[in-house]
Write a protein that holds these residues in place. Sequence first.
Motif, PDB file in Angstrom:
ATOM      1  N   THR A  79       0.846  -1.192   0.000  1.00  0.00           N
ATOM      2  CA  THR A  79       0.000   0.000   0.000  1.00  0.00           C
ATOM      3  C   THR A  79       0.880   1.240   0.000  1.00  0.00           C
ATOM      4  N   ALA A  80       0.244   2.388  -0.233  1.00  0.00           N
ATOM      5  CA  ALA A  80       0.967   3.655  -0.156  1.00  0.00           C
ATOM      6  C   ALA A  80       1.127   4.132   1.282  1.00  0.00           C
ATOM      7  N   GLY A  81       0.565   3.398   2.238  1.00  0.00           N
ATOM      8  CA  GLY A  81       0.719   3.731   3.650  1.00  0.00           C
ATOM      9  C   GLY A  81      -0.498   4.415   4.231  1.00  0.00           C
ATOM     10  N   ASP A  82      -0.961   3.907   5.375  1.00  0.00           N
ATOM     11  CA  ASP A  82      -2.099   4.527   6.056  1.00  0.00           C
ATOM     12  C   ASP A  82      -1.730   5.887   6.634  1.00  0.00           C
ATOM     13  N   GLU A  83      -0.527   5.986   7.185  1.00  0.00           N
ATOM     14  CA  GLU A  83      -0.058   7.215   7.810  1.00  0.00           C
ATOM     15  C   GLU A  83       1.319   7.568   7.255  1.00  0.00           C
ATOM     16  N   ALA A  84       1.632   8.851   7.290  1.00  0.00           N
ATOM     17  CA  ALA A  84       2.930   9.312   6.822  1.00  0.00           C
ATOM     18  C   ALA A  84       3.913   9.383   7.972  1.00  0.00           C
ATOM     19  N   ASP A  85       5.144   8.965   7.726  1.00  0.00           N
ATOM     20  CA  ASP A  85       6.215   9.154   8.696  1.00  0.00           C
ATOM     21  C   ASP A  85       6.772  10.572   8.606  1.00  0.00           C
ATOM     22  N   VAL A  86       6.789  11.094   7.389  1.00  0.00           N
ATOM     23  CA  VAL A  86       7.296  12.443   7.147  1.00  0.00           C
ATOM     24  C   VAL A  86       6.277  13.209   6.309  1.00  0.00           C
ATOM     25  N   LEU A  87       5.912  14.402   6.755  1.00  0.00           N
ATOM     26  CA  LEU A  87       5.070  15.310   5.976  1.00  0.00           C
ATOM     27  C   LEU A  87       5.928  16.485   5.542  1.00  0.00           C
ATOM     28  N   VAL A  88       5.922  16.755   4.231  1.00  0.00           N
ATOM     29  CA  VAL A  88       6.598  17.938   3.692  1.00  0.00           C
ATOM     30  C   VAL A  88       5.510  18.913   3.253  1.00  0.00           C
ATOM     31  N   ALA A  89       5.345  19.998   4.003  1.00  0.00           N
ATOM     32  CA  ALA A  89       4.251  20.953   3.772  1.00  0.00           C
ATOM     33  C   ALA A  89       4.798  22.222   3.122  1.00  0.00           C
ATOM     34  N   PHE A  90       4.278  22.535   1.934  1.00  0.00           N
ATOM     35  CA  PHE A  90       4.729  23.715   1.201  1.00  0.00           C
ATOM     36  C   PHE A  90       3.985  24.978   1.632  1.00  0.00           C
ATOM     37  N   TYR A  91       2.755  24.815   2.152  1.00  0.00           N
ATOM     38  CA  TYR A  91       1.929  25.969   2.491  1.00  0.00           C
ATOM     39  C   TYR A  91       1.174  25.696   3.789  1.00  0.00           C
ATOM     40  N   GLN A  92       0.556  26.742   4.319  1.00  0.00           N
ATOM     41  CA  GLN A  92      -0.248  26.584   5.529  1.00  0.00           C
ATOM     42  C   GLN A  92      -1.407  25.629   5.276  1.00  0.00           C
ATOM     43  N   HIS A  93      -2.081  25.772   4.118  1.00  0.00           N
ATOM     44  CA  HIS A  93      -3.213  24.869   3.840  1.00  0.00           C
ATOM     45  C   HIS A  93      -2.730  23.424   3.675  1.00  0.00           C
ATOM     46  N   SER A  94      -1.501  23.238   3.189  1.00  0.00           N
ATOM     47  CA  SER A  94      -0.946  21.889   3.084  1.00  0.00           C
ATOM     48  C   SER A  94      -0.731  21.297   4.473  1.00  0.00           C
ATOM     49  N   TYR A  95      -0.217  22.109   5.361  1.00  0.00           N
ATOM     50  CA  TYR A  95       0.029  21.668   6.737  1.00  0.00           C
ATOM     51  C   TYR A  95      -1.281  21.372   7.454  1.00  0.00           C
ATOM     52  N   ASP A  96      -2.215  22.311   7.366  1.00  0.00           N
ATOM     53  CA  ASP A  96      -3.493  22.139   8.061  1.00  0.00           C
ATOM     54  C   ASP A  96      -4.269  20.934   7.535  1.00  0.00           C
ATOM     55  N   GLY A  97      -4.221  20.750   6.227  1.00  0.00           N
ATOM     56  CA  GLY A  97      -5.014  19.682   5.622  1.00  0.00           C
ATOM     57  C   GLY A  97      -4.438  18.297   5.798  1.00  0.00           C
ATOM     58  N   HIS A  98      -3.129  18.194   6.095  1.00  0.00           N
ATOM     59  CA  HIS A  98      -2.502  16.872   6.107  1.00  0.00           C
ATOM     60  C   HIS A  98      -1.748  16.554   7.390  1.00  0.00           C
ATOM     61  N   PHE A  99      -1.825  17.439   8.359  1.00  0.00           N
ATOM     62  CA  PHE A  99      -1.167  17.153   9.632  1.00  0.00           C
ATOM     63  C   PHE A  99      -1.697  15.861  10.259  1.00  0.00           C
ATOM     64  N   ASN A 100      -2.993  15.646  10.140  1.00  0.00           N
ATOM     65  CA  ASN A 100      -3.590  14.442  10.743  1.00  0.00           C
ATOM     66  C   ASN A 100      -3.156  13.163  10.047  1.00  0.00           C
ATOM     67  N   ALA A 101      -2.569  13.296   8.838  1.00  0.00           N
ATOM     68  CA  ALA A 101      -2.064  12.107   8.147  1.00  0.00           C
ATOM     69  C   ALA A 101      -0.738  11.641   8.717  1.00  0.00           C
ATOM     70  N   LEU A 102      -0.095  12.481   9.532  1.00  0.00           N
ATOM     71  CA  LEU A 102       1.171  12.108  10.168  1.00  0.00           C
ATOM     72  C   LEU A 102       0.928  11.124  11.304  1.00  0.00           C
ATOM     73  N   ARG A 103       1.809  10.172  11.434  1.00  0.00           N
ATOM     74  CA  ARG A 103       1.688   9.235  12.548  1.00  0.00           C
ATOM     75  C   ARG A 103       2.166   9.907  13.838  1.00  0.00           C
ATOM     76  N   GLN A 104       1.846   9.295  14.935  1.00  0.00           N
ATOM     77  CA  GLN A 104       2.313   9.769  16.230  1.00  0.00           C
ATOM     78  C   GLN A 104       3.840   9.794  16.250  1.00  0.00           C
ATOM     79  N   GLY A 105       4.416  10.942  16.597  1.00  0.00           N
ATOM     80  CA  GLY A 105       5.867  11.046  16.659  1.00  0.00           C
ATOM     81  C   GLY A 105       6.546  11.196  15.318  1.00  0.00           C
ATOM     82  N   GLY A 106       5.800  11.531  14.276  1.00  0.00           N
ATOM     83  CA  GLY A 106       6.380  11.711  12.957  1.00  0.00           C
ATOM     84  C   GLY A 106       7.155  13.005  12.835  1.00  0.00           C
ATOM     85  N   ILE A 107       7.633  13.279  11.630  1.00  0.00           N
ATOM     86  CA  ILE A 107       8.440  14.462  11.357  1.00  0.00           C
ATOM     87  C   ILE A 107       7.729  15.321  10.321  1.00  0.00           C
TER      88      ILE A 107
END
Length: 599
Positions: A79-107
Amino acid sequence: MSTATASAPSSSDSKKTLRNAVIRFAGNSQDGIQSIGGFLARLAGRTAQEVMTYMTIPATISGGPSIFQVHLGSGEVLTAGDEADVLVAFYQHSYDGHFNALRQGGICLYDSAEVKEIKHEKGVFHIGIPFTAATVEAIGGSAKDRGKNMFVLGLIVSVFNLDKEKLVGIISRQFGKKDESVLRNALLAFDAGYAYQIGDIEKFALAPGEADSGHRISTDGNQMLSLGLLAAGVRYGAAYPITPWSSIMETLRSELPKYGGIFVQAEDELAAVSMAIGEAFAGHLSMTGSSGPGLSLKMEALGYASMAELPLIVVNVQRGGPSTGLPTSVEQSDLMQAIYGSHGDTPRFVLAPKDVEDCFYIALEAGRIARKYSSPVIILSDQALSSRIEAFEEPDLDKHWVEPTLDQTPRDADWKPYPLDKTTQHAPPGTKMAGGKYPHISGLEHDEWGHPSGNAKMHQQMTNKRRQKLLDAAAEFPAPEVHGDATGDALIIAWGSAWGPAKEACDRLRSEGHKVSAANIRHLHPLPNKLDGVLAGFKNVVCVEMNDFGAYGHGQLAMLLRAKYADPKIKSVCKTDGLAFRVREIVTGVEKHLAAGQA
């Protein structure tokens, strides 16, 4: 990436070895995040790693928010993964919209010039980096919007200790045909990201890949379907562009002429399928393709192809519906349309690839069936398969290549185009008939020579004959392989792109002590006769598919299975949110059915 923590040690510590890492890039469609995700995926194919990607793109021409997720692994990646280990956010809306996709303790790596409000939940380790400003410093202000994606790519390669030399080679081949300044700026931005001193973040290294040695490739499902059609002997086709089918059309338009063929972009869907039927009538294995809305428009003509018994491959890259629906999202709602869409009894074959690699082999199977049974064959791919990238062993073309020949050998005096006692084998125009009697082909019901017939007995006989193709093939098709034990409390059944998550869900359930197995169905219509023996060993059969429960409480494949076997143990896990299945969604659904069975 379970080794990452909220209080990550400094980069001076020794690198930790990982078996898997899920990286999500979130930005806008114009930021080139699909490009850098593709670079990482292609690198995996060259380093014996496994990979699966997932992306979302806006349905509007003007663009908008978009993501590209890459799951890199040393072992099998399903699979492409249920949760992300690393989120790379280019904008505030990217961060806000995908922060919850990060796993606990991610980067979270974010553009410090764009992201101002930080969440302090889930123990996420935040690192602000001036993506744009650092890129401008490296290559100049005029290229800032075209280079920050490459800067980010360099960051990721550094953090995960990926093979920089091989990736530079991939980048050079990608941009090598463009102006020299394009490649120079791309590498300058990449090198700047690679050398950027991130600070207090732990560096990681993926474990060596475990894939078999040999020539591996990384590509998407549409590309493999295109190559499979070429290998299957398709040399003629016609279609009209529509998302997410269009890249198959573009590939065939450029490649078919190299093999003496031609692909026509028609003025609409009806013209396209009619042209493809004409090519099949001329004695060639031809094809057409579209997405769900286009397949709807082709239905009357497909009825003609069934009546005339012509070898034709139809590719449907499914997307969200109804109507124009969700053009860039995934769904598996066209199964019933593929089987029953035309008016009257119009038997045809329906197949579905289980992953990107299988897109190649399903095209070969479609070509074999179309030729053997002189019948239309529909391939049901979907948006997830069309765009995601996987790495696998390159197919052996010497083994699988079919060199098409136009069979105009003279037919004996007793030859008939539509014999009642055996399968039709079409004779192209120009074929010499020893008896001097030449066949007729039309969409009207006909006799054994193809001449129009309204005779009631003949219509019943011809209906029986066309049905018999499906019955013969059902006896021929192999039983699906079972992942796990041959008996148990539940068998997860999946088709198309749902197979990877279903297989991983099966493994997770088994690790928790459940007696669960899984199977994928490639031959959807007709279903293999041997399938009943597979289902018999389980107390519950749970069909996992991306379509709606509908008025009768079951997904489309589950309804077909319940109709065939009249067995209430066949149940459904369905969704229609336009997103691929997460493993935990399937695990939860199967657990509910298991609990209900024990109540």
